[in-house]
Design a protein around this motif. Structure first.
Motif, mmCIF file in Angstrom:
data_model
loop_
_atom_site.group_PDB
_atom_site.id
_atom_site.type_symbol
_atom_site.label_atom_id
_atom_site.label_comp_id
_atom_site.label_asym_id
_atom_site.label_seq_id
_atom_site.Cartn_x
_atom_site.Cartn_y
_atom_site.Cartn_z
ATOM 1 N N LEU A 276 0.011 -45.158 3.937
ATOM 2 C CA LEU A 276 0.204 -44.355 2.729
ATOM 3 C C LEU A 276 1.183 -43.207 2.978
ATOM 4 N N SER A 277 1.087 -42.568 4.147
ATOM 5 C CA SER A 277 2.033 -41.492 4.463
ATOM 6 C C SER A 277 3.452 -42.031 4.591
ATOM 7 N N ALA A 278 3.611 -43.198 5.219
ATOM 8 C CA ALA A 278 4.941 -43.794 5.343
ATOM 9 C C ALA A 278 5.506 -44.173 3.974
ATOM 10 N N VAL A 279 4.638 -44.728 3.100
ATOM 11 C CA VAL A 279 5.092 -45.070 1.747
ATOM 12 C C VAL A 279 5.510 -43.817 0.982
ATOM 13 N N GLY A 280 4.748 -42.730 1.115
ATOM 14 C CA GLY A 280 5.118 -41.489 0.453
ATOM 15 C C GLY A 280 6.445 -40.939 0.933
ATOM 16 N N LEU A 281 6.689 -41.020 2.243
ATOM 17 C CA LEU A 281 7.961 -40.534 2.772
ATOM 18 C C LEU A 281 9.131 -41.385 2.284
ATOM 19 N N VAL A 282 8.935 -42.707 2.257
ATOM 20 C CA VAL A 282 10.006 -43.593 1.777
ATOM 21 C C VAL A 282 10.291 -43.345 0.301
ATOM 22 N N LEU A 283 9.259 -43.160 -0.502
ATOM 23 C CA LEU A 283 9.467 -42.890 -1.924
ATOM 24 C C LEU A 283 10.142 -41.545 -2.151
ATOM 25 N N ALA A 284 9.808 -40.541 -1.326
ATOM 26 C CA ALA A 284 10.471 -39.242 -1.457
ATOM 27 C C ALA A 284 11.964 -39.363 -1.168
ATOM 28 N N VAL A 285 12.320 -40.144 -0.144
ATOM 29 C CA VAL A 285 13.740 -40.370 0.153
ATOM 30 C C VAL A 285 14.403 -41.157 -0.975
ATOM 31 N N ALA A 286 13.671 -42.129 -1.542
ATOM 32 C CA ALA A 286 14.235 -42.916 -2.645
ATOM 33 C C ALA A 286 14.510 -42.056 -3.865
ATOM 34 N N SER A 287 13.674 -41.055 -4.115
ATOM 35 C CA SER A 287 13.919 -40.176 -5.263
ATOM 36 C C SER A 287 15.218 -39.398 -5.121
ATOM 37 N N VAL A 288 15.594 -39.111 -3.881
ATOM 38 C CA VAL A 288 16.864 -38.400 -3.652
ATOM 39 C C VAL A 288 18.040 -39.298 -4.008
#
Length: 358
Positions: A276-288
């Motif tokens: 879940l933490s890895a998915v959150g980090l990937v989604l945060a980068v995707a939002s950029v």
């Protein structure tokens, strides 16, 4: 006040401070990182900007106290609801037009925060205070350098190189993404060091001499002020929604990674929380990457520039009704030479007219 209530109050203070920055930037001359002294004097002599800075400092102090009671994985998702409130403020108060791409980026960011919240246990039940984990204030200097070094390179490049005044065809296009991320990583570094100071003073509030022997207060001052100045430059030219959303991404990612890699915050305990933490980090980068890169620059106060006069330049003409409704100039028609036959015909007509009159 409970730890969760304090964790909610900190982002509210941040949003209020940056909203004051946006309002005060409209009454300032154009700020650039290239003219560092001019920007510093302008900000230091603005009471409104100093008030906004005080709100930011208050939010950082509150968050530093919270990080001694709650883990960073719980504090980071608290910024989700505040981002939605910020979007409403930008649309209603500043008449900002939010595009479909920006709404998509915000949606991806909300999903990232939900993933972080699930990894931190916020969605499964209340988190008990005092489970903040070990936030080592005496982290090795080489670890702190690994956090601070890359965080300073990109913002300093924005200040010195990217923000240099180049006009005309070679002018650089303005982007709120760069300003938001650049100031966000600096704010995240200041937040991490602020948490280290809070940990040192948690059990002995008079241990300021030991605090001053650590790099934490100096990182808070330098990184915090440069980050606030860079955020003000971005807010003066770009939209509030873009700059602050990207600032939240940069600061919370820096706080989360720095807390785990540098200050000894616990890694996700179970494989599910790690995923879940890895998915959150990937989604945060995707939002950029999904938010638009460039936008129209907001007009700011500029000093009037006198036109350059040369000996061969025509005199300057002030606009008015005379120049707008000037009468057309009619050129005289050139005389056409008459032939000999036409001259004899005209003479005969004159002779006949004299006979009739006589």
């Amino acid at each position: 006040m409970g730890a969760l209530a304090l964790a909610t109050a900190a982002p509210v203070a941040y949003v209020a401070g940056f909203t004051v920055f946006k309002l005060s930037g409209r009454r300032m001359p154009r700020l650039t990182g290239y003219r560092f002294l001019h920007a510093t004097v302008t900000l230091a002599t603005s009471p409104a900007w100093l008030f906004g800075l005080a709100l930011l400092i208050g939010g950082m102090v509150v968050q530093s106290i919270v990080l001694t009671q709650l883990p960073v994985s719980v504090v980071v998702p608290m910024y989700g609801p505040v981002m939605l409130v910020l979007l409403l403020v930008a649309v209603t108060n500043f008449r900002e037009r939010v595009t479909a791409g920006e709404l998509g980026a915000l949606s991806v960011l909300v999903l990232a925060l939900l993933a972080f919240a699930a990894a931190g246990g916020l969605l499964s039940g209340p988190v008990a205070a005092g489970s903040g984990g070990t936030w080592h204030p005496d982290a090795p200097l080489w670890r702190i350098a690994l956090l601070i070094g890359p965080s300073l390179v990109f913002p300093l490049w924005l200040f010195v190189v990217r923000d240099s005044p180049v006009d005309g065809r070679h002018a650089k296009r303005v982007t709120g993404v760069a300003f938001g991320l650049g100031s966000g990583v600096l704010v995240g570094c200041a937040e991490s060091s602020g948490a280290g100071i809070a940990r040192l003073l948690q059990h002995d509030p008079s241990a300021w001499q030991h605090v001053l022997r650590t790099p934490h207060p100096y990182i808070v001052v330098v990184a915090g002020l440069i980050g606030a100045g860079l955020a003000q430059i971005g807010l003066q030219r770009c939209r509030l929604s873009v700059v602050i959303i990207m600032l939240a991404v940069g600061s919370k990612a820096s706080l989360w990674l720095g807390g785990i890699l540098v200050y000894g915050q616990p890694w996700p305990e179970t494989p599910t929380k790690f995923v879940l933490s890895a998915v959150g980090l990937v989604l945060a980068v995707a939002s950029v990457f999904t938010i638009p890169r460039h936008e129209r620059e907001d007009p700011v106060a500029e000093e009037p520039i006198a036109p350059v006069q040369t000996p061969f330049a025509p005199p300057a003409v002030q606009p008015g009704w005379g120049t707008m409704l000037s009468a057309p100039v009619v050129e005289p028609r050139p005389a056409v030479p008459r032939s000999a036959a036409a001259m004899r015909y005209a003479a005969m007509q004159d002779e006949a007219a004299r006979r009739r009159s006589g």
